[in-house]
Design a protein around this motif. Structure first.
Motif, PDB file in Angstrom:
ATOM      1  N   ARG A 151     -62.938  46.426   4.805  1.00 11.57           N
ATOM      2  CA  ARG A 151     -63.771  46.414   3.602  1.00 11.57           C
ATOM      3  C   ARG A 151     -64.698  45.201   3.617  1.00 11.57           C
ATOM      4  O   ARG A 151     -64.339  44.125   4.104  1.00 11.57           O
ATOM      5  N   LEU A 152     -65.892  45.374   3.041  1.00 14.17           N
ATOM      6  CA  LEU A 152     -66.794  44.245   2.847  1.00 14.17           C
ATOM      7  C   LEU A 152     -66.154  43.262   1.873  1.00 14.17           C
ATOM      8  O   LEU A 152     -65.564  43.670   0.875  1.00 14.17           O
ATOM      9  N   THR A 153     -66.294  41.983   2.147  1.00 15.75           N
ATOM     10  CA  THR A 153     -65.682  40.968   1.286  1.00 15.75           C
ATOM     11  C   THR A 153     -66.630  40.485   0.195  1.00 15.75           C
ATOM     12  O   THR A 153     -66.197  39.795  -0.719  1.00 15.75           O
ATOM     13  N   GLY A 154     -67.904  40.794   0.300  1.00 17.51           N
ATOM     14  CA  GLY A 154     -68.881  40.272  -0.650  1.00 17.51           C
ATOM     15  C   GLY A 154     -69.534  38.995  -0.155  1.00 17.51           C
ATOM     16  O   GLY A 154     -70.479  38.500  -0.767  1.00 17.51           O
ATOM     17  N   ARG A 155     -69.042  38.457   0.946  1.00 19.28           N
ATOM     18  CA  ARG A 155     -69.645  37.257   1.520  1.00 19.28           C
ATOM     19  C   ARG A 155     -70.773  37.689   2.445  1.00 19.28           C
ATOM     20  O   ARG A 155     -70.540  38.361   3.445  1.00 19.28           O
ATOM     21  N   THR A 156     -71.989  37.315   2.102  1.00 18.87           N
ATOM     22  CA  THR A 156     -73.163  37.712   2.872  1.00 18.87           C
ATOM     23  C   THR A 156     -74.186  36.590   2.859  1.00 18.87           C
ATOM     24  O   THR A 156     -74.307  35.870   1.872  1.00 18.87           O
ATOM     25  N   LEU A 157     -74.881  36.433   3.963  1.00 18.73           N
ATOM     26  CA  LEU A 157     -75.936  35.428   4.080  1.00 18.73           C
ATOM     27  C   LEU A 157     -77.156  36.073   4.713  1.00 18.73           C
ATOM     28  O   LEU A 157     -77.026  37.034   5.474  1.00 18.73           O
ATOM     29  N   SER A 158     -78.320  35.545   4.431  1.00 20.16           N
ATOM     30  CA  SER A 158     -79.561  35.991   5.064  1.00 20.16           C
ATOM     31  C   SER A 158     -80.151  34.820   5.822  1.00 20.16           C
ATOM     32  O   SER A 158     -80.017  33.676   5.415  1.00 20.16           O
ATOM     33  N   GLY A 159     -80.817  35.140   6.917  1.00 20.50           N
ATOM     34  CA  GLY A 159     -81.463  34.083   7.681  1.00 20.50           C
ATOM     35  C   GLY A 159     -81.099  34.168   9.139  1.00 20.50           C
ATOM     36  O   GLY A 159     -80.706  35.229   9.627  1.00 20.50           O
ATOM     37  N   PRO A 160     -81.223  33.044   9.862  1.00 22.18           N
ATOM     38  CA  PRO A 160     -80.923  33.052  11.291  1.00 22.18           C
ATOM     39  C   PRO A 160     -79.484  33.532  11.532  1.00 22.18           C
ATOM     40  O   PRO A 160     -78.538  32.922  11.026  1.00 22.18           O
ATOM     41  N   PRO A 161     -79.299  34.623  12.261  1.00 22.04           N
ATOM     42  CA  PRO A 161     -77.971  35.236  12.328  1.00 22.04           C
ATOM     43  C   PRO A 161     -76.890  34.396  13.009  1.00 22.04           C
ATOM     44  O   PRO A 161     -75.737  34.447  12.586  1.00 22.04           O
ATOM     45  N   CYS A 162     -77.231  33.633  14.031  1.00 21.04           N
ATOM     46  CA  CYS A 162     -76.193  32.804  14.674  1.00 21.04           C
ATOM     47  C   CYS A 162     -75.669  31.753  13.698  1.00 21.04           C
ATOM     48  O   CYS A 162     -74.457  31.580  13.539  1.00 21.04           O
ATOM     49  N   ALA A 163     -76.577  31.059  13.033  1.00 25.02           N
ATOM     50  CA  ALA A 163     -76.180  30.028  12.072  1.00 25.02           C
ATOM     51  C   ALA A 163     -75.452  30.643  10.879  1.00 25.02           C
ATOM     52  O   ALA A 163     -74.473  30.075  10.374  1.00 25.02           O
ATOM     53  N   ALA A 164     -75.907  31.815  10.427  1.00 25.43           N
ATOM     54  CA  ALA A 164     -75.247  32.474   9.287  1.00 25.43           C
ATOM     55  C   ALA A 164     -73.827  32.895   9.657  1.00 25.43           C
ATOM     56  O   ALA A 164     -72.914  32.783   8.837  1.00 25.43           O
ATOM     57  N   THR A 165     -73.629  33.368  10.874  1.00 28.61           N
ATOM     58  CA  THR A 165     -72.289  33.755  11.323  1.00 28.61           C
ATOM     59  C   THR A 165     -71.364  32.548  11.328  1.00 28.61           C
ATOM     60  O   THR A 165     -70.236  32.603  10.820  1.00 28.61           O
ATOM     61  N   GLU A 166     -71.822  31.460  11.884  1.00 26.25           N
ATOM     62  CA  GLU A 166     -70.998  30.248  11.920  1.00 26.25           C
ATOM     63  C   GLU A 166     -70.715  29.742  10.510  1.00 26.25           C
ATOM     64  O   GLU A 166     -69.613  29.272  10.221  1.00 26.25           O
ATOM     65  N   ALA A 167     -71.682  29.859   9.608  1.00 34.09           N
ATOM     66  CA  ALA A 167     -71.470  29.439   8.220  1.00 34.09           C
ATOM     67  C   ALA A 167     -70.387  30.290   7.561  1.00 34.09           C
ATOM     68  O   ALA A 167     -69.519  29.763   6.850  1.00 34.09           O
ATOM     69  N   LEU A 168     -70.412  31.612   7.785  1.00 28.97           N
ATOM     70  CA  LEU A 168     -69.353  32.469   7.230  1.00 28.97           C
ATOM     71  C   LEU A 168     -67.993  32.095   7.817  1.00 28.97           C
ATOM     72  O   LEU A 168     -66.991  32.078   7.104  1.00 28.97           O
ATOM     73  N   LEU A 169     -67.948  31.784   9.101  1.00 30.74           N
ATOM     74  CA  LEU A 169     -66.685  31.362   9.715  1.00 30.74           C
ATOM     75  C   LEU A 169     -66.178  30.060   9.095  1.00 30.74           C
ATOM     76  O   LEU A 169     -64.970  29.847   8.990  1.00 30.74           O
ATOM     77  N   ALA A 170     -67.091  29.197   8.687  1.00 32.56           N
ATOM     78  CA  ALA A 170     -66.721  27.915   8.066  1.00 32.56           C
ATOM     79  C   ALA A 170     -66.380  28.047   6.587  1.00 32.56           C
ATOM     80  O   ALA A 170     -66.007  27.070   5.962  1.00 32.56           O
ATOM     81  N   GLY A 171     -66.530  29.248   6.020  1.00 33.03           N
ATOM     82  CA  GLY A 171     -66.152  29.464   4.636  1.00 33.03           C
ATOM     83  C   GLY A 171     -67.281  29.424   3.633  1.00 33.03           C
ATOM     84  O   GLY A 171     -67.041  29.452   2.430  1.00 33.03           O
ATOM     85  N   VAL A 172     -68.536  29.334   4.088  1.00 30.65           N
ATOM     86  CA  VAL A 172     -69.659  29.352   3.146  1.00 30.65           C
ATOM     87  C   VAL A 172     -69.664  30.686   2.443  1.00 30.65           C
ATOM     88  O   VAL A 172     -69.515  31.740   3.046  1.00 30.65           O
ATOM     89  N   ASP A 173     -69.808  30.635   1.127  1.00 36.03           N
ATOM     90  CA  ASP A 173     -69.749  31.845   0.299  1.00 36.03           C
ATOM     91  C   ASP A 173     -71.069  32.030  -0.424  1.00 36.03           C
ATOM     92  O   ASP A 173     -71.328  31.391  -1.423  1.00 36.03           O
ATOM     93  N   GLY A 174     -71.911  32.877   0.101  1.00 40.58           N
ATOM     94  CA  GLY A 174     -73.209  33.123  -0.524  1.00 40.58           C
ATOM     95  C   GLY A 174     -74.204  32.035  -0.178  1.00 40.58           C
ATOM     96  O   GLY A 174     -73.991  31.222   0.722  1.00 40.58           O
ATOM     97  N   GLY A 175     -75.311  32.026  -0.882  1.00 38.89           N
ATOM     98  CA  GLY A 175     -76.398  31.116  -0.585  1.00 38.89           C
ATOM     99  C   GLY A 175     -76.129  29.657  -0.926  1.00 38.89           C
ATOM    100  O   GLY A 175     -76.809  28.772  -0.463  1.00 38.89           O
ATOM    101  N   GLN A 176     -75.121  29.377  -1.738  1.00 39.82           N
ATOM    102  CA  GLN A 176     -74.833  28.003  -2.124  1.00 39.82           C
ATOM    103  C   GLN A 176     -74.254  27.244  -0.920  1.00 39.82           C
ATOM    104  O   GLN A 176     -73.310  27.683  -0.291  1.00 39.82           O
TER     105      GLN A 176
END
Length: 162
Positions: free
Chosen positions: A135-160
């Motif tokens: 299931r989708l978790t609701g955690r999504t980012l837009s922008g450079p995909p490599c950096a966004a992937t690493e940010a999600l792995l680090a726990g970044v939640d949304g644009g904040q």
């Protein structure tokens, strides 16, 4: 087509000067470069086709998000014409399957076209003994995909904080 351009110009207060010029109005592939490789803090399996991820495709259908597979036709702009009616505005780019989550990249066409990076995890729906599904978790980012992937792995939640 001129009528659509005129409506757009009036709606956005662009009634001055020459009419707007549209670069393209037909369904085609996008020209934004996809990073060839990324280095992440955790190992992952790379998946290059949505067909190889039936659970992800099923989740997108469940929430009524149409996503074309790699190489499939989609609408890379907001403008639609008779050649693009019914095509999705999104195209799958790549996914990374980690031990505890799957992170999917897709390209979203439109007025501000961009890469979107979304997180999915195995979860139980409503009942405690229900089978686990992706299931989708609701955690999504837009922008450079490599950096966004690493940010999600680090726990970044949304644009904040991103």
């Amino acid at each position: 087509m001129q009528k659509k351009a005129s409506i757009f110009a009036v709606a956005f207060g662009l009634g001055f000067g020459p009419p707007p010029v549209y670069a393209q109005t037909v369904a085609t592939s996008f020209s934004t470069p996809v990073p060839a490789t990324c280095q992440f803090s955790r190992p992952a399996r790379i998946v290059t086709s949505l067909r190889s991820l039936p659970d992800v495709a099923s989740e997108f259908r469940r929430i009524k998000v149409d996503v074309a597979d790699v190489g499939g036709k989609f609408i890379p702009f907001d403008t639609e014409d008779e050649k693009s009616t019914g095509l999705p505005h999104r195209q799958f780019v790549r996914a990374y399957v980690f031990s505890d989550k799957t992170i999917v990249w897709y390209y979203r066409g439109g007025f501000v076209a961009n890469f979107h990076v979304v997180e999915l995890q195995m979860r139980r729906d409503t009942m405690a003994n229900a089978p686990r599904v992706l299931r989708l978790t609701g955690r999504t980012l837009s922008g450079p995909p490599c950096a966004a992937t690493e940010a999600l792995l680090a726990g970044v939640d949304g644009g904040q904080g991103w």
